[in-house]
Design an enzyme around this catalytic site. Structure first.
Site, short mmCIF file in Angstrom:
data_model
loop_
_atom_site.label_atom_id
_atom_site.label_comp_id
_atom_site.label_asym_id
_atom_site.label_seq_id
_atom_site.Cartn_x
_atom_site.Cartn_y
_atom_site.Cartn_z
CG HIS A 96 60.73 49.62 88.25
ND1 HIS A 96 61.20 50.91 88.41
CD2 HIS A 96 61.53 49.05 87.30
CE1 HIS A 96 62.24 51.10 87.60
NE2 HIS A 96 62.46 49.98 86.93
CG HIS A 120 62.51 48.60 81.75
ND1 HIS A 120 61.37 49.14 82.28
CD2 HIS A 120 63.44 48.62 82.74
CE1 HIS A 120 61.61 49.48 83.54
NE2 HIS A 120 62.85 49.17 83.85
CD GLU A 124 69.92 42.13 83.94
OE1 GLU A 124 70.14 41.81 82.76
OE2 GLU A 124 70.80 42.18 84.81
CG ASP A 125 65.46 41.96 86.87
OD1 ASP A 125 66.67 41.71 86.83
OD2 ASP A 125 65.00 43.08 87.10
CG ASP A 185 65.12 51.98 84.93
OD1 ASP A 185 64.29 51.16 85.36
OD2 ASP A 185 66.34 51.93 85.22
#
Ligand code: MN
Length: 712
Positions: A96, A120, A124-125, A185
């Site tokens: 991704h 990016h 967050e992940d 994105d």
């Protein structure tokens, strides 16, 4: 949708009649290639990982000098931290960020954006922290990653839409590169949406339609916008999408039809010695769909457009000249977005030409630089924190809107509104309305001091133009000239109109509540609403619009200035100035004998003079005496406002003039006409008095009464 008439639209393929260099960005093809390489794993330390070879290649094509090692490092960190995570499709998660980064690289984004794009989703992940990103890649990359992380969170929080959208703007507004990454994105997520449940697909597609596609349009990123449109179309309108697909499939000759015109155009330009590439650009699905709705039946040439690429601005007009000479132009289709660029930086000439067989082909003419901006918009602006090459659009704008390439005009305005909006709902409502605007117009400013253009949504009025140009200073706007003519503020502007806004020098008054009826743009609505809230007394009913005169002074029969008539036999007669034109010294005058033996004196140019002569009446020679006093009728044209009458009569009194009679006509379109008959103690002061009356705020003209103007 404006895209139909004013924007080029990317298409799945190009038929290149004559090709020099890359003319279109095929995001999908390269996206697939990136995915195939994504699982190759990390490479040795000193070598660029194979997985980002496509990114590197695309990046180098736009930035030959770029340092690729930082991309390698970002990839290694992203890959190792996402390892073990998978997309819903089953692919490794790293596919991704890689695909997103490739999209941006293809559009010509600079290295910092690509680095942040690779990272990016890490903060967050994964275990990676923002501090770690900052330590390893610097403040700028950390800032962008943080911005994207914040934006990411808003997408699915529909309940808190207004407030979260405000936050998103705050997060991204200071650097438009955050928005670029967000758009790329979203594009990749939309491409891979098929694995989601249908309800979720529809929900994501709607947010994309309502917010992200308009954003892409505003930011000028056509290549992203058109693909997003087709993806949304397929999810939200599957049947129409299928119909369109069938329509395109049933017209396999479409490319040939345009190709034939392209050959003729190529020959014409070659003959004229103009170096140009002529390309056929098929419309994307949504564009074909819109064209069909608009035109009913589509002919071969309607399935695409011709794109003519040239080296320099002047060549664009040379091409236009040849096309309009050698083909039959469809003049109504001509638009000059070079002289008046759209606010999203877009520049091109648009026209349409009819081929000898009657087929009409739309043609876009632009330079290679304009083409890059048309396709990639703000993404092509590069790193705003380093000096810009002179070929970027941001540096050549002159209207103050685009001076800062990180904040193109629209985004700046959004940020300003979100600061001035009284509450999130007002802001959101205004924003949604603005994003939903399909069409826009460009009007020319005519202030003398700062010529330029203003972009407004179709249907915008002079009120919108005032706030777009002057911000809060527009509160004192009194009126406007549109194409040189005085016009009420409610006037709806058309594309290409020239607008001059008339502002009071002092803040004598604020916007009236009725302005809201004519304000379409959020900037105007928010500013007016804010002012009215802060000035509740202004919400009182507007000044009475009683059609009867507000002041009526009995007519005074004194003749005013001393007049002498040269009559046969030097017989005594009453000599008086005519009421129609109220002559005063030193006007040229002509007299006529009227019933009863008296003489009526007109200004020489009064239409009554011609009328009398036409009736065979002999003029009488008349001349002014020595008395300086006189009577004159003046007409003051004004924009209605409370207190206008008082201010005008005060100006008159200051000059020592006495009001003999006054008449106020009922307001029409916010304009009022006051007619005053004045007795002047000294007529030599007339010009100064008229100037003083013109200086009264709201008054735009003061003139001597004349019968042809309907004043008697
Ligand atoms: Mn993502």
């Amino acid at each position: 949708m404006s895209a139909e008439a004013t924007n080029p639209e990317a298409a799945p393929t190009d038929v290149t009649v004559r090709r020099r260099g890359r003319a279109r960005i095929d995001l999908r093809r390269l996206g697939r290639a990136a995915l195939l390489n994504a699982t190759a794993g990390p490479a040795p330390r000193d070598r660029l990982p194979d997985a980002i070879s496509h990114v590197a290649e695309a990046h180098r094509a736009h930035h030959p000098e770029a340092d690729l090692t930082v991309l390698g490092r970002a990839y290694v960190l992203a890959e190792s931290s996402h390892r073990g995570q998978f997309r819903k499709s089953g692919e490794p998660y790293i596919t991704h960020p890689l695909a997103v980064t490739l999209i941006l690289a293809e559009l010509g984004a600079e290295t910092t954006t690509l680095t942040a794009s690779l990272l990016h989703d890490t903060v967050e992940d994964t275990e990676v922290t923002l501090d770690q990103v900052r330590r390893e890649f610097g403040d700028e990359v950390a800032y962008l990653v943080d911005g994207v992380t914040k934006v990411e969170k808003i997408d699915y929080g529909a309940a808190a839409e207004p407030e979260t959208f405000r936050k998103m703007l705050v997060a991204t507004g200071s650097d438009v590169r955050v928005m670029s990454i967000k758009l790329a994105d979203r594009l990749h997520n939309m491409r891979t949406l098929g694995v989601m449940r249908p309800e979720k697909q529809a929900r994501i597609a709607k947010v994309t339609r309502d917010v992200l596609i308009p954003l892409a349009e505003r930011l000028g990123v056509q290549a992203l916008k058109t693909e997003l449109e087709d993806l949304v179309f397929a999810i939200l309108h599957p049947e129409e999408c299928e119909t369109t697909r069938a329509l395109i499939a049933d017209n396999p000759g479409a490319d040939d039809a345009l190709g034939a015109v392209a050959e003729q155009v190529t020959a014409v330009l070659r003959e004229a010695g103009i170096g140009a590439e002529v390309l056929v650009r098929p419309r994307h699905f949504v564009s074909v769909h819109r064209a069909r709705l608009k035109r009913g039946e589509l002919r071969g040439c309607d399935f695409g457009r011709l794109l003519v690429l040239v080296a320099e601005d002047a060549d664009c007009y040379a091409v236009l000249g040849e096309l309009h000479t050698c083909f039959t132009p469809v003049i109504s289709e001509f638009k000059d977005f070079i002289a008046a660029p759209k606010f999203n930086l877009y520049q091109s000439l648009h026209t349409a030409i009819a081929a000898p067989d009657g087929a009409v082909a739309e043609v876009l003419i632009r330079t290679h630089r304009m083409h890059k901006v048309a396709e990639a918009g703000v993404v092509a602006l590069g790193n705003p924190h380093v000096g810009q090459e002179s070929d970027t659009a941001g540096s050549q704008a002159d209207d103050g809107e685009r001076v800062d390439p990180t904040r193109p005009g629209w985004l700046s305005r959004l940020l300003d509104w979100q600061q001035s909006a009284p509450d999130p709902d007002t802001f959101w409502t205004s924003l949604r309305a603005d994003l939903a605007e399909d069409d826009e117009i460009t009007v020319f400013r005519a202030d003398g001091s700062a010529p330029g253009t203003i972009s407004l949504p179709a249907g915008a009025s002079c009120v919108d133009a005032a706030y777009a140009q002057h911000g809060e200073a527009a509160h004192t706007c009194l009126g406007a000239r549109v194409n040189g003519r005085l016009a009420p503020l409610s006037t709806v502007l058309g594309d290409g109109d020239t607008v001059q806004l008339l502002l009071a020098q002092d803040a004598v008054s604020g916007p009236s509540p009725e302005w809201l009826d004519h304000a379409r743009t959020p900037a105007a609505r928010i500013a007016i609403t804010g002012w009215l809230r802060a000035h509740p007394e202004s919400a009182a009913p507007p000044a009475p619009t009683d059609p009867r005169p507000q002041v009526s002074v009995p007519a005074d029969r004194r003749s005013g200035a001393e007049l002498h008539a040269d009559l046969d036999g030097e017989q005594p007669a009453a000599v008086r100035p005519a009421g129609c034109c109220t002559p005063v010294p030193p006007d040229e005058i002509t007299g006529f004998r009227v019933r009863g033996g008296s003489v009526t004196v007109h200004r020489a140019r009064c239409s009554a003079v011609d009328a009398m002569r036409g009736l065979g009446r002999e003029p009488v020679t008349v001349r002014w005496g020595d008395t300086p006093q006189g009577r004159v009728t003046l007409v003051a044209e004004s924009f209605g406002r409370p207190g206008l009458l008082a201010d005008l009569t005060e100006a008159i009194a200051t000059f020592g003039a006495a009001v003999v009679s006054a008449n106020v006509e009922p307001p029409s379109e916010q304009r009022v006409r006051h007619t005053y008959t004045l007795h002047l103690p000294d007529v030599t002061g007339l010009a100064a008095l008229m100037r003083a009356m013109r200086d009264v705020p709201g008054v735009y003209d003061v003139s001597r009464a004349h019968p042809s103007r309907g004043v008697s």
